[in-house]
Scaffold this motif. Structure first.
Motif, short mmCIF file in Angstrom:
data_model
loop_
_atom_site.label_atom_id
_atom_site.label_comp_id
_atom_site.label_asym_id
_atom_site.label_seq_id
_atom_site.Cartn_x
_atom_site.Cartn_y
_atom_site.Cartn_z
N LEU A 105 0.80 -1.21 0.00
CA LEU A 105 0.00 0.00 0.00
C LEU A 105 0.84 1.27 0.00
O LEU A 105 0.35 2.32 -0.33
N ALA A 157 -7.60 14.18 3.06
CA ALA A 157 -8.80 14.55 3.79
C ALA A 157 -8.73 16.03 4.19
O ALA A 157 -7.65 16.55 4.48
N TYR A 162 -10.16 12.58 -5.72
CA TYR A 162 -9.40 11.69 -4.82
C TYR A 162 -8.33 12.57 -4.20
O TYR A 162 -7.42 13.03 -4.89
N TYR A 176 -11.24 8.18 -11.14
CA TYR A 176 -10.95 9.49 -10.58
C TYR A 176 -10.64 10.50 -11.65
O TYR A 176 -10.02 10.18 -12.66
N ILE A 186 -0.26 6.65 -5.05
CA ILE A 186 0.46 5.98 -6.12
C ILE A 186 0.12 4.50 -6.15
O ILE A 186 -0.13 3.92 -7.21
N ALA A 187 0.08 3.90 -4.96
CA ALA A 187 -0.21 2.47 -4.90
C ALA A 187 -1.58 2.16 -5.48
O ALA A 187 -1.74 1.20 -6.24
N LYS A 188 -2.55 2.97 -5.13
CA LYS A 188 -3.89 2.70 -5.62
C LYS A 188 -3.99 2.90 -7.12
O LYS A 188 -4.59 2.12 -7.84
N GLU A 207 2.17 7.89 -1.18
CA GLU A 207 2.44 6.50 -1.53
C GLU A 207 1.14 5.73 -1.69
O GLU A 207 1.02 4.88 -2.57
N GLU A 208 0.18 6.05 -0.83
CA GLU A 208 -1.10 5.36 -0.96
C GLU A 208 -1.76 5.72 -2.29
O GLU A 208 -2.30 4.87 -2.99
N ASP A 265 -13.04 10.84 -2.43
CA ASP A 265 -12.42 9.76 -1.66
C ASP A 265 -11.10 10.26 -1.13
O ASP A 265 -10.55 11.22 -1.67
N PHE A 266 -10.60 9.60 -0.10
CA PHE A 266 -9.42 10.16 0.55
C PHE A 266 -8.29 9.16 0.65
O PHE A 266 -8.49 7.98 0.84
N TYR A 267 -7.10 9.69 0.51
CA TYR A 267 -5.91 8.90 0.81
C TYR A 267 -5.12 9.66 1.85
O TYR A 267 -5.36 10.83 2.10
N ALA A 268 -4.19 8.96 2.49
CA ALA A 268 -3.47 9.60 3.59
C ALA A 268 -2.01 9.84 3.28
O ALA A 268 -1.30 10.40 4.11
N ILE A 300 5.00 0.14 -2.36
CA ILE A 300 4.71 -0.38 -3.68
C ILE A 300 5.85 -1.26 -4.18
O ILE A 300 6.28 -1.16 -5.32
N ALA A 310 -6.71 1.39 -9.81
CA ALA A 310 -7.92 2.10 -9.38
C ALA A 310 -8.35 3.07 -10.47
O ALA A 310 -7.54 3.82 -11.00
N SER A 337 -2.22 11.56 10.50
CA SER A 337 -3.57 12.12 10.50
C SER A 337 -4.12 12.37 11.89
O SER A 337 -5.10 13.07 12.04
#
Lengths: 289, 383, 287
Positions: free
Chosen positions: A247, B74, B71, B115, B105-107, B102-103, B96-99, A250, B112, B251
């Motif tokens: 996650l 938050a 995307y 968006y 990019i990963a998604k 890296e998250e 939608d939210f990422y934190a 990567i 995904a 967060s």
């Protein structure tokens, strides 16, 4: 197809499920193996091949420490469950039959509720300005705010709490099925309480202990939710670390290698378990589950 | 919550901070004047030709779609702005939210879809662009890009702004509760040294570039060091204060500080404005990180026309001011600054003085950079 | 789960105990404490869902204000909808696959059974994170989209095992004489299945389906890795809410989830025990 049994649902009925397992369990697990030997190049590009680079990287003290921490946490958790669960299962075994079913039901019910909720409950409970803290402070058992949350102790509590029922079931089954006349015989022969326990009861219930231990230890090693919620992002346990390879970092091949190595270790444990218990392993597992 | 980078180096001597009481009073009072200012300004702006908010700006012949899927981090897009955009264009939106970058990019890398707008930090823009995950921006559809201060354009991570339009910028530093911390924290060295004094009341971001970068700067190295021994030294320094750290979070730290569960936090400047207790924010003297967040359109976005429109729409001074008033991060559009309440525009935490930045660096997009820090991060976390 | 399906050995008469009242008392206290330990946190969560205070963990007074606030949040509502239908969909799949497997397994040789068991237990015992990342790798490599479909497909793996196990236990405990009687009376296989086997099995099937539903409804790990942004399940919503610290909304959602799950479980348990009792009362030995 027809034999002594009158019932004869076609054997082919197991094919759909088996096929499903093949597609959505075996193949994905196979991908882990394939990725474990691949490498990440450039920006998250994966080059497949037969590279041992990931495993070499895993052999670094940094990651060996992760394994050590994970296994000791899982062991501590399992022992905690055992310590709490064994006396309880023993007590349960001596209840009347009708009571037993109800009491068992009361154990089962929380277990089937969401692990997320149950773990979150502890986050609420252990908060510095939360209910437990105020209670303990008022009872003068602690001087200042409870500082348990976001520590590995909190993770341990969460693990024990979440997996206690899994330890209880096989323990209970084992204790239930124990032949009490043997215990009585030992007492008749003059053995003291503790001697009876260690010489008779414990060995007889050992299969239950081992099964319970296996059923709690194995999932605890891969726990993801509990360290995330109760650990304050600080614990480097296997679950969150592997998860973050997918996650955040990567680095799929590296994450796959980590997962593969854990599965390998667990497999060895399971094989040992089956060997030790012999044919009773299947019965124990089945009854427990 | 934002890791930024992207270069823009100015001098920084040491940060001065406003006396706390004045800031508190002013911040509480900004709502009224700012609202009035915005109301007045919108009339002013509306009549000017350049920053147009007319729906069919850009002269794009393609029809606008009816839904915008965002995307984002938050609390990083003012709901008022989003609603205004919705009603002006008669569209619906989702968020939608990422934190972390890296998250994100990963998604995106994980396939995904769906968006239209994302908000990556500079180095993430470069990574995403190089991975083919971004749509090239059609500048003809974003004339308001001209409103942006040229210093923020044509950056190292996206020459020519092929893929990104600047959103806002900020810094990474130290925030602390002044009622509980008697010292004036001005450097990373102090941040590290005071850890044992305030043991159990420290938090750091859950992000390796910032935290390892902080240690690197303290030791006098570059934020972007690729030298294993320097990173090892930095990691060891961090491990040294790990027992004093209550939580590693990107967060939750403002909530923790607000509840006084922590007194000192390594975090992003704008986030500390959510803490109502008396506090200060400081960019440490050894230097820190400057980051630039950007609006981008992912490859394969289903509503690209509307996405372009949104970027154009939000790059007007009035909408930028509305954003800053909500996120507390400085806009890249200079004309937005006068529209803000002076408590915000005059606050060096949001708008550091012009001599800031000599030692402010931005993270680079390099695979080795990430891998070195991932290992170090694991080492730190398992200590 | 020996409460589910398996019958107790013939009830043993309580053996008279010598001395040990102290031990008994200690054990009984221990038992009580364990129950408190198990239930206290859950009770706290539920209580706090009705807490009216502004600071989420400081108790103030009872009230429902956070309930309307929470359910008015569109992200939470859509998460609930998604959770409900993905849980239902994969429960259906798992029930069909698992029941069929349980039935077919009665008639296979030992080696086939062991082979199938290996898969079945693997799905249950392998840590969820491993299956989660394996699924992520699978879907992204093969090119299938992450999201609700992936969630349904992934959850169904684990749940098929759950249903299969429950049905197998029930079938093992079921007396075959009823089915044999049906055969003797000349009923064709299909009819015998419909009129004898299936009704006897149906409580287990339903219970298994309900349990599969709750597992899926509550699942966090699998969903984290195979969901796409835009498909946020209710547990994921809570999980991400928790990233920002404790929140009253999380309490409310948690309590609601508890309610749903508890209802499903209790119904499942009730079904199974009623089936057991009926089997026992029809005079047929429970096996």
């Amino acid at each position: 197809m027809r034999d002594g049994h009158a019932v004869a649902e076609p054997r082919a009925l197991i094919v759909p499920a088996w096929g499903y397992y093949g597609a959505f369990l075996l193949v994905p697990l196979g991908f882990i193996v394939v990725y474990a030997f691949a490498r990440t190049t450039g920006f998250f590009e994966v080059t497949f091949g037969l590279s041992g680079a990931n495993f070499q990287r895993l052999w670094d003290p940094i990651y060996l420490k992760v394994y050590r921490a994970t296994f000791s946490m899982a062991l501590a958790g399992t022992l905690g469950c055992l310590a709490i669960g064994y006396p309880f299962a023993y007590w349960l075994g001596s209840r009347s039959h009708r009571r037993k079913t109800l009491l068992l039901l009361l154990i089962v019910v929380p277990f089937w509720t969401s692990i997320l909720i149950r773990t979150y409950a502890w986050a609420l409970l252990l908060a510095g300005d939360g209910p437990l803290s105020s209670l303990l402070q008022r009872l003068h058992l602690i001087g200042s705010e409870l500082a348990l949350l976001n520590t590995s102790k909190a993770v341990w509590i969460g693990l024990v709490y979440d997996y206690l029922p899994l330890m209880l079931f096989p323990l209970y089954v084992s204790i239930e099925r124990m032949d009490r006349s043997l215990v009585e015989a030992a007492r008749d022969l003059g053995l003291g309480k503790w001697r009876t326990f260690s010489r008779v009861t414990l060995p007889l219930t050992l299969p239950g202990v081992l099964t319970g231990g296996l059923l709690t230890f194995v999932p605890m090693t891969g726990e993801y939710v509990v360290p995330s919620i109760l650990g304050g992002g600080k614990s480097a346990l296997f679950g969150p670390i592997v998860g973050s390879q997918f996650l955040n970092a990567i680095d799929y091949p590296f994450g796959a290698a980590m997962a593969l190595s854990l599965v390998a270790v667990l497999l060895v444990m399971i094989v040992v378990y089956v060997r030790v218990l012999g044919r009773r392993a299947e019965a124990n597992l089945g009854a427990a589950l | 919550m934002n890791e930024g980078k992207s270069g823009y180096d100015r001098m920084i001597d040491h940060m001065r901070r406003l006396p706390v009481s004045r800031r508190n009073v002013l911040r509480a009072a900004w709502v009224g004047p700012a609202a009035a200012a915005l109301a007045a300004c919108s009339k002013k702006v509306g009549s000017s030709a350049s920053s147009s908010t007319a729906p069919t700006v850009g002269g794009s012949p393609a029809a606008l779609e009816d839904e915008l899927n965002v995307y984002n981090w938050a609390a990083y897009l003012n709901p008022k702005n989003l609603k205004a955009f919705e009603s002006e264009y008669g569209i619906a939106s989702t968020q939608d939210f990422y934190a972390s970058n890296e998250e994100l990019i990963a998604k995106l890398k994980g396939g995904a879809e769906g968006y239209d707008i994302i908000a990556p930090t500079g180095y993430a823009v470069e990574i995403l662009a190089k991975s083919g995950l971004l749509t090239e921006l059609d500048h003809a559809k974003i004339p308001n890009l001209a409103n942006v201060d040229p210093q923020f354009l044509d950056t190292g991570f996206d020459p020519g702004n092929r893929f990104s339009a600047p959103k806002d910028w900020g810094t990474t530093g130290v925030g602390y509760l002044t009622d509980h911390v008697s010292e004036d924290i001005t450097s990373w060295r102090q941040f590290f040294d005071l850890a044992s004094t305030y043991s159990g009341k420290y938090t750091v971001l859950d992000s390796s570039p910032e935290v390892i970068g902080a240690a690197l700067k303290m030791l006098g190295y570059s934020y972007n060091s690729l030298a294993q021994d320097e990173i090892d030294e930095a990691t060891d320094a961090l491990i040294g204060i790990k027992p004093d750290i209550a939580s590693i979070t990107s967060s939750n730290y403002r909530q923790m500080m607000q509840r006084e569960e922590s007194y000192v936090a390594l975090g992003w400047n704008g986030d500390f404005f959510y803490v109502k207790k008396p506090h200060a924010y400081v960019i440490p003297s050894e230097g820190s990180e400057f980051w630039l967040d950007n609006w981008c359109i992912p490859a394969g976005a289903t509503h690209p026309e509307l996405a372009h429109e949104f970027i154009n729409w939000i790059l007007t001074p009035e909408h930028q001011a509305t954003e800053t008033g909500y996120t507390y991060y400085a806009s890249c559009v200079p004309e937005a600054k006068p529209l803000l309440d002076s408590a915000i525009s005059g606050d060096p935490a949001i708008y550091p003085s012009d001599d800031v930045v000599a030692k402010l660096e931005t993270a680079i997009a390099d695979p080795l950079f990430l891998q070195l820090r991932n290992d170090a991060w694991t080492k730190f976390k398992s200590a | 789960m020996s409460a589910i399906g398996a019958t107790d050995a013939a009830a043993r008469p309580d053996v008279p105990r010598r001395s040990d009242t102290l031990t008994d008392r200690i054990l009984a206290t221990w038992g009580a404490l364990v129950y408190v330990f198990l239930y206290a946190p859950i009770v706290i969560v539920v209580l706090y869902a009705f807490n009216e205070s502004r600071d989420v963990q400081v108790w103030d007074h009872l009230g429902l204000s956070y309930w309307s606030q929470t359910w008015r949040d569109p992200t939470i509502r859509s998460a609930l909808v998604l959770s409900l239908w993905t849980a239902a969909a994969n429960a259906v799949i798992a029930t069909i696959l698992g029941t069929a497997a349980a039935l077919g397994l009665r008639n296979v040789g030992r080696r086939t059974r062991l082979g199938f068991d290996a898969f079945m237990y693997t799905a249950l015992i392998v840590p969820e994170i491993v299956i989660a990342i394996a699924s992520l790798l699978f879907f992204t490599t093969v090119g299938l989209p992450l999201g609700p479909i992936a969630i349904v497909l992934t959850h169904a793996v684990f749940n098929t095992s759950v249903v299969a196990l429950i049905c197998r236990t029930r079938l093992a405990g079921m007396d075959r004489t009823l089915e044999e009687a049906g055969a003797d009376l000349g009923a064709a296989r299909g009819e015998r299945f419909r009129r004898v086997t299936l009704p006897l099995l149906s409580p287990a099937v339903l219970a298994g389906g309900l349990l599969a539903f709750t597992f899926s409804f509550d699942d966090v790990v699998l969903s984290t890795f195979v969901s796409a942004p835009g498909s946020t399940t209710l547990p994921l919503r809570v999980f991400s809410e928790l990233r920002f610290g404790l929140s009253p909304k999380a309490n409310v959602v948690a309590t609601s989830m508890l309610g749903v799950t508890l209802t499903a479980i209790l119904v499942a348990q009730h079904l199974l025990r009623r089936a057991e009792r009926r089997a026992a009362s029809t005079g047929v030995a429970g096996g």
